[in-house]
Write a protein that holds these residues in place. Structure first.
Motif, mmCIF file in Angstrom:
data_model
loop_
_atom_site.group_PDB
_atom_site.id
_atom_site.type_symbol
_atom_site.label_atom_id
_atom_site.label_comp_id
_atom_site.label_asym_id
_atom_site.label_seq_id
_atom_site.Cartn_x
_atom_site.Cartn_y
_atom_site.Cartn_z
ATOM 1 N N ALA A 1 -0.698 -57.116 18.772
ATOM 2 C CA ALA A 1 0.104 -55.926 18.479
ATOM 3 C C ALA A 1 -0.769 -54.680 18.381
ATOM 4 N N GLY A 2 -1.954 -54.731 19.000
ATOM 5 C CA GLY A 2 -2.898 -53.637 18.882
ATOM 6 C C GLY A 2 -2.574 -52.465 19.778
ATOM 7 N N GLY A 3 -3.504 -51.547 19.811
ATOM 8 C CA GLY A 3 -3.341 -50.340 20.614
ATOM 9 C C GLY A 3 -2.907 -49.159 19.777
ATOM 10 N N GLY A 4 -2.597 -48.077 20.431
ATOM 11 C CA GLY A 4 -2.191 -46.870 19.714
ATOM 12 C C GLY A 4 -3.390 -46.151 19.135
ATOM 13 N N GLU A 5 -3.182 -45.546 17.977
ATOM 14 C CA GLU A 5 -4.225 -44.761 17.333
ATOM 15 C C GLU A 5 -4.303 -45.115 15.852
ATOM 16 N N PRO A 6 -5.438 -44.846 15.223
ATOM 17 C CA PRO A 6 -5.550 -45.070 13.781
ATOM 18 C C PRO A 6 -4.710 -44.061 13.011
ATOM 19 N N THR A 7 -4.479 -44.358 11.759
ATOM 20 C CA THR A 7 -3.765 -43.457 10.871
ATOM 21 C C THR A 7 -4.575 -43.295 9.584
ATOM 22 N N GLY A 8 -4.110 -42.424 8.715
ATOM 23 C CA GLY A 8 -4.710 -42.281 7.400
ATOM 24 C C GLY A 8 -6.114 -41.713 7.429
ATOM 25 N N ALA A 9 -6.938 -42.170 6.477
ATOM 26 C CA ALA A 9 -8.278 -41.616 6.299
ATOM 27 C C ALA A 9 -9.157 -41.839 7.515
ATOM 28 N N LEU A 10 -9.029 -43.001 8.150
ATOM 29 C CA LEU A 10 -9.852 -43.267 9.326
ATOM 30 C C LEU A 10 -9.531 -42.281 10.441
ATOM 31 N N ASP B 1 -16.191 -50.376 33.244
ATOM 32 C CA ASP B 1 -15.391 -49.214 32.877
ATOM 33 C C ASP B 1 -13.922 -49.583 32.701
ATOM 34 N N GLN B 2 -13.401 -50.454 33.553
ATOM 35 C CA GLN B 2 -12.004 -50.878 33.441
ATOM 36 C C GLN B 2 -11.781 -51.724 32.190
ATOM 37 N N TYR B 3 -12.740 -52.569 31.884
ATOM 38 C CA TYR B 3 -12.664 -53.368 30.656
ATOM 39 C C TYR B 3 -12.656 -52.475 29.419
ATOM 40 N N LEU B 4 -13.548 -51.502 29.376
ATOM 41 C CA LEU B 4 -13.612 -50.601 28.226
ATOM 42 C C LEU B 4 -12.311 -49.826 28.052
ATOM 43 N N GLU B 5 -11.718 -49.420 29.150
ATOM 44 C CA GLU B 5 -10.464 -48.671 29.094
ATOM 45 C C GLU B 5 -9.315 -49.559 28.629
ATOM 46 N N ALA B 6 -9.228 -50.773 29.170
ATOM 47 C CA ALA B 6 -8.132 -51.683 28.812
ATOM 48 C C ALA B 6 -8.237 -52.162 27.371
ATOM 49 N N TRP B 7 -9.452 -52.271 26.869
ATOM 50 C CA TRP B 7 -9.674 -52.838 25.541
ATOM 51 C C TRP B 7 -8.987 -52.049 24.428
ATOM 52 N N TRP B 8 -8.786 -50.754 24.625
ATOM 53 C CA TRP B 8 -8.105 -49.963 23.604
ATOM 54 C C TRP B 8 -6.695 -50.474 23.330
ATOM 55 N N GLN B 9 -6.110 -51.195 24.269
ATOM 56 C CA GLN B 9 -4.745 -51.687 24.104
ATOM 57 C C GLN B 9 -4.631 -52.851 23.120
ATOM 58 N N VAL B 10 -5.772 -53.395 22.705
ATOM 59 C CA VAL B 10 -5.721 -54.525 21.768
ATOM 60 C C VAL B 10 -6.437 -54.224 20.449
ATOM 61 N N VAL B 11 -6.942 -53.017 20.272
ATOM 62 C CA VAL B 11 -7.659 -52.688 19.031
ATOM 63 C C VAL B 11 -6.696 -52.702 17.849
ATOM 64 N N ASN B 12 -7.107 -53.376 16.795
ATOM 65 C CA ASN B 12 -6.272 -53.590 15.608
ATOM 66 C C ASN B 12 -6.537 -52.472 14.589
ATOM 67 N N TRP B 13 -5.910 -51.320 14.817
ATOM 68 C CA TRP B 13 -6.186 -50.164 13.972
ATOM 69 C C TRP B 13 -5.770 -50.337 12.514
#
Length: 218
Positions: free
Chosen positions: A105-114, A193-205
């Protein structure tokens, strides 16, 4: 001064263990494929843990330490095992963080203090992403790209070679992306470069926001 080993450590054959993945192998598809996740976790990470435990077997006084503290004290370890602990202890710590920092359910952007501190430090979230990806692309060979929290409570981006951990520099690793080819080659081949770009879609903010708050408060 060497740490004193508690009684329970004397009977612990494997002080460090492979943590289970917090999701199925295929949970991060299409961004990271199931075969890569299985090999990465069950083979590569497991090998780091096995080799680390074997290296520390004659040095039970060090086995009681959490892996983070072991790496912080890397310079105090016996010379005979410093390189092994750097490589395999670092690999264990880095990957344990890596699995948690991703989510189906990752992706998007962080919220709050971070989110606020990323914007204050790097100018914006998109500028942070650009700097993070650029650093990852410029890393020659295997290694990691990191967002860390320094002892001065500042956010910083840098890379480390091989399995070196920011903990060895006194920093807290918040977010790290694995730049070893085994992390992405089955899907992306040589297109880091493609891996780095795609990886943002799974980051658990949400998880990272909690981690940041925990360490920022210290």
């Amino acid at each position: 001064m060497l740490p004193t080993s508690p009684a329970w450590a004397q009977d612990s054959p494997e002080p460090y263990t492979l943590p289970p993945l917090p999701y199925p192998y295929d949970a991060l598809e299409p961004y990271i494929d199931a075969e890569t996740m299985e090999l990465h976790h069950d083979k590569h990470h497991a090998a780091y843990v096995k080799t680390l435990n074997r290296a520390l077997a004659p040095y039970r006084q060090w086995q009681q330490l959490p892996i983070e503290d072991l790496l912080r004290h890397i310079g105090q370890l016996p010379a005979a095992i410093q390189t092994t602990v750097r490589n395999h202890g670092g690999g264990h710590a880095n990957h344990s963080l890596f699995w948690q920092s991703m989510s189906p359910a990752g992706g998007g952007e962080p919220t709050g203090a971070l989110a606020d501190d990323i914007a204050a430090t790097f100018g914006s979230f998109s500028e942070f992403q650009d700097q993070f990806q650029t650093a990852g692309l410029r890393q020659f060979g295997s290694g990691w790209v990191w967002l860390v929290l320094t002892p001065e409570n500042r956010l910083k981006i840098y890379t480390t070679p091989n399995q070196d951990s920011p903990l060895m520099r006194g920093d807290i690793p918040l977010l790290g992306n694995d730049l070893w080819e085994h992390a992405y080659y089955l899907t992306y081949r040589n297109r880091r470069d493609q891996y780095l770009e795609a990886w943002w879609q799974v980051v658990n903010w949400p998880w990272l926001g909690d981690r940041y708050a925990q360490y920022r408060s210290r």
